[in-house]
Write a protein that holds these residues in place. Structure first.
Motif, PDB file in Angstrom:
ATOM      1  N   ALA A   1      10.954 129.247   0.369  1.00 44.96           N
ATOM      2  CA  ALA A   1      11.092 128.628  -0.952  1.00 44.96           C
ATOM      3  C   ALA A   1      12.553 128.532  -1.364  1.00 44.96           C
ATOM      4  CB  ALA A   1      10.300 129.419  -1.984  1.00 44.96           C
ATOM      5  N   VAL A   2      13.327 129.555  -1.059  1.00 44.38           N
ATOM      6  CA  VAL A   2      14.759 129.525  -1.378  1.00 44.38           C
ATOM      7  C   VAL A   2      15.441 128.399  -0.592  1.00 44.38           C
ATOM      8  CG1 VAL A   2      16.925 130.803  -1.148  1.00 44.38           C
ATOM      9  CG2 VAL A   2      14.896 131.945  -2.026  1.00 44.38           C
TER      10      VAL A   2
ATOM     11  N   LYS B   1      14.403 125.125  -2.250  1.00 46.06           N
ATOM     12  CA  LYS B   1      15.016 124.968  -3.576  1.00 46.06           C
ATOM     13  C   LYS B   1      16.513 124.667  -3.483  1.00 46.06           C
ATOM     14  CE  LYS B   1      14.614 126.931  -8.136  1.00 46.06           C
ATOM     15  NZ  LYS B   1      14.059 128.007  -8.945  1.00 46.06           N
ATOM     16  N   SER B   2      17.165 125.219  -2.467  1.00 44.67           N
ATOM     17  CA  SER B   2      18.596 124.972  -2.303  1.00 44.67           C
ATOM     18  C   SER B   2      18.881 123.592  -1.726  1.00 44.67           C
ATOM     19  CB  SER B   2      19.217 126.042  -1.402  1.00 44.67           C
ATOM     20  OG  SER B   2      18.784 125.872  -0.064  1.00 44.67           O
TER      21      SER B   2
ATOM     22  N   LEU C   1       6.768 127.837  -5.426  1.00 48.40           N
ATOM     23  CA  LEU C   1       7.765 127.122  -6.225  1.00 48.40           C
ATOM     24  C   LEU C   1       7.178 126.658  -7.558  1.00 48.40           C
ATOM     25  CD1 LEU C   1       9.501 125.043  -3.434  1.00 48.40           C
ATOM     26  CD2 LEU C   1      10.511 126.907  -4.757  1.00 48.40           C
TER      27      LEU C   1
ATOM     28  N   GLN D   1       7.109 129.541  -9.901  1.00 49.12           N
ATOM     29  CA  GLN D   1       8.452 129.880 -10.373  1.00 49.12           C
ATOM     30  C   GLN D   1       8.896 128.957 -11.489  1.00 49.12           C
ATOM     31  OE1 GLN D   1      10.166 132.610  -9.269  1.00 49.12           O
ATOM     32  NE2 GLN D   1       8.239 132.984  -8.255  1.00 49.12           N
ATOM     33  N   GLU D   2       8.493 127.678 -11.422  1.00 49.97           N
ATOM     34  CA  GLU D   2       8.886 126.716 -12.449  1.00 49.97           C
ATOM     35  C   GLU D   2       8.214 127.030 -13.788  1.00 49.97           C
ATOM     36  OE1 GLU D   2      11.163 124.271 -12.193  1.00 49.97           O
ATOM     37  OE2 GLU D   2      11.589 124.999 -10.186  1.00 49.97           O
TER      38      GLU D   2
END
Length: 51
Positions: A12-13, A16-17, A45, A48-49
């Protein structure tokens, strides 16, 4: 492929990056999350949003 829960956050990181994609676009040399992890990473994700 077995989904390892501890790998969902790192993927996910990367998504997202902007370094990796959840779905392939067909471009050569793109980095894509393995198919088995696509839904869990997308769900992670999305959660997280909201938070």
């Amino acid at each position: 492929m077995m989904v390892r829960p501890y790998m969902i956050a790192p993927y996910a990181v990367l998504v997202k990056s902007g370094g990796w994609l959840i779905e392939p676009t067909g471009a050569e040399g793109e980095k894509v999350v393995p198919e088995a992890y696509r839904v869990p990473v997308a769900e992670y994700l999305a959660a997280q949003e909201v938070a």
